[in-house]
Design an enzyme around this catalytic site. Structure first.
Site, PDB file in Angstrom:
ATOM      1  N   TYR A  23       0.843  -1.193   0.000  1.00  0.00           N
ATOM      2  CA  TYR A  23       0.000   0.000   0.000  1.00  0.00           C
ATOM      3  C   TYR A  23       0.879   1.244   0.000  1.00  0.00           C
ATOM      4  CZ  TYR A  23      -3.430  -3.389   1.800  1.00  0.00           C
ATOM      5  OH  TYR A  23      -4.242  -4.475   1.978  1.00  0.00           O
ATOM      6  N   HIS A  34     -10.130   5.351  -1.281  1.00  0.00           N
ATOM      7  CA  HIS A  34     -10.562   3.955  -1.232  1.00  0.00           C
ATOM      8  C   HIS A  34      -9.329   3.063  -1.111  1.00  0.00           C
ATOM      9  CE1 HIS A  34     -13.988   1.130  -1.584  1.00  0.00           C
ATOM     10  NE2 HIS A  34     -13.035   0.281  -1.928  1.00  0.00           N
ATOM     11  N   VAL A  35      -9.278   2.311  -0.024  1.00  0.00           N
ATOM     12  CA  VAL A  35      -8.152   1.416   0.243  1.00  0.00           C
ATOM     13  C   VAL A  35      -7.927   0.488  -0.941  1.00  0.00           C
ATOM     14  CG1 VAL A  35      -7.481  -0.607   1.587  1.00  0.00           C
ATOM     15  CG2 VAL A  35      -8.190   1.465   2.759  1.00  0.00           C
ATOM     16  N   HIS A  36      -6.677   0.360  -1.376  1.00  0.00           N
ATOM     17  CA  HIS A  36      -6.352  -0.550  -2.473  1.00  0.00           C
ATOM     18  C   HIS A  36      -4.950  -1.120  -2.279  1.00  0.00           C
ATOM     19  CE1 HIS A  36      -5.270   3.563  -3.634  1.00  0.00           C
ATOM     20  NE2 HIS A  36      -4.299   3.048  -4.385  1.00  0.00           N
ATOM     21  N   LEU A  37      -4.837  -2.403  -2.568  1.00  0.00           N
ATOM     22  CA  LEU A  37      -3.587  -3.147  -2.446  1.00  0.00           C
ATOM     23  C   LEU A  37      -2.960  -3.288  -3.829  1.00  0.00           C
ATOM     24  CD1 LEU A  37      -1.565  -5.000  -0.962  1.00  0.00           C
ATOM     25  CD2 LEU A  37      -3.214  -6.872  -1.258  1.00  0.00           C
TER      26      LEU A  37
END
Length: 291
Positions: free
Chosen positions: A241, A249-252
């Site tokens: 991350y 928006h959380v994103h990997l």
């Protein structure tokens, strides 16, 4: 005309009045009670447009100011409305803005409002709109998907573009009931995917203990993407991350380490994946420190 107030969510001091169309400069000092030396004494410039119901926030300091976890950037100016959250520096010192009608009709009234209610904090946050400005002189990094949806109309500001891309069947390469995997629209390597939860989690700072199972599932899906890659045996991959992402928006990230891509154009792109700005999703320094 309404009176505008800047309210510390930590309750460290009384609300700060922002007079209509007057520039207010805030940072480290007695007015905010901020003593953090990473915060400049002139960290942000704020101007309220009380008749329009928003304020304009301009980052003056070197270290990042953010709105709804989206970095403003030195020299950039962003609109902020009630319901959004301003962090003065490094995702710290949260503030909200409140407009309250002046019953006397006097724009310079001094009556202070009650603290912003929790319902307002949780209300739908409209993305800020970014004004083009000179880039910071300090070497910084930018998140790879930032260019993806500058023209996205449905979610407004380009920082909200992931919410559009994750719903686009043409971008999706995998999905289940918990997550979706999309191709990075501006990949920084031969293989570059983003694993996003369907659940609305704006940033790493919003992660809680109840998200542990979701993070494990995101990592499992990321590992599966690597395993199924036809060049998995010849390419090295990393998953992780960005510490302060530009995209909401959380994103990997799942990215091959060849960095063979025409979209890898400058030092900022390189730094965003090769320095401590990139937090490994596995290992000692990983996303679990945010829980």
């Amino acid at each position: 005309m309404p009176i505008c107030w800047l309210i510390s969510e930590e309750g460290n001091h009384k609300p700060i009045q922002l007079p209509h169309l007057e520039t207010v400069v805030l940072g480290r000092g007695p007015e905010t009670t901020i003593k953090d030396k990473k915060c400049s004494r002139q960290q942000v410039e704020i101007k309220a447009e009380c008749n329009k119901g928003y304020i304009k926030v301009k980052q003056l300091g070197l270290n990042p100011t953010s709105i709804d976890s989206v970095v403003v950037g030195k020299g950039n100016e962003v609109k902020m409305k009630p319901g959004q959250q301003l962090h003065i520096v490094n995702q710290l010192y949260p503030y909200t803005v409140q407009f309250k009608e002046d019953p006397s009709g006097n724009h310079s009234g001094t009556k202070r409002p009650r603290e912003a209610v929790s319902a307002e904090r949780e209300s739908h946050r409209e993305a800020p709109s970014m004004k083009a400005a000179k880039q910071p002189e300090k070497v910084s990094v930018s998140v790879s998907h930032a260019e993806a949806t500058k023209n996205s109309e449905s979610f407004g500001h380009w920082s909200q573009g992931l919410k559009t891309s994750m719903q686009d069947p043409k971008m999706q390469v995998y999905k289940d009931d918990k997550v979706v995997v999309i191709k990075d629209k501006y990949p920084k390597a031969r293989y570059h995917w983003l694993v996003l939860p369907w659940q609305a989690i704006p940033s790493l700072k919003a992660l809680r203990d109840e998200h542990c199972d979701l993070l494990r599932h995101m990592q499992k899906v990321a590992d599966q993407m690597i395993e199924q890659c036809p060049h998995a045996t010849t390419l090295r991959f990393r998953t992780g991350y960005h510490a302060i992402p530009s995209m909401s928006h959380v994103h990997l990230h799942v990215i091959s380490q060849d960095f063979n891509s025409p979209c890898l154009k400058n030092k900022k792109h390189w730094n965003s994946f090769t320095t401590d700005y990139f937090i490994e999703s596995q290992g000692e320094r990983n996303v679990w420190v945010f829980l």
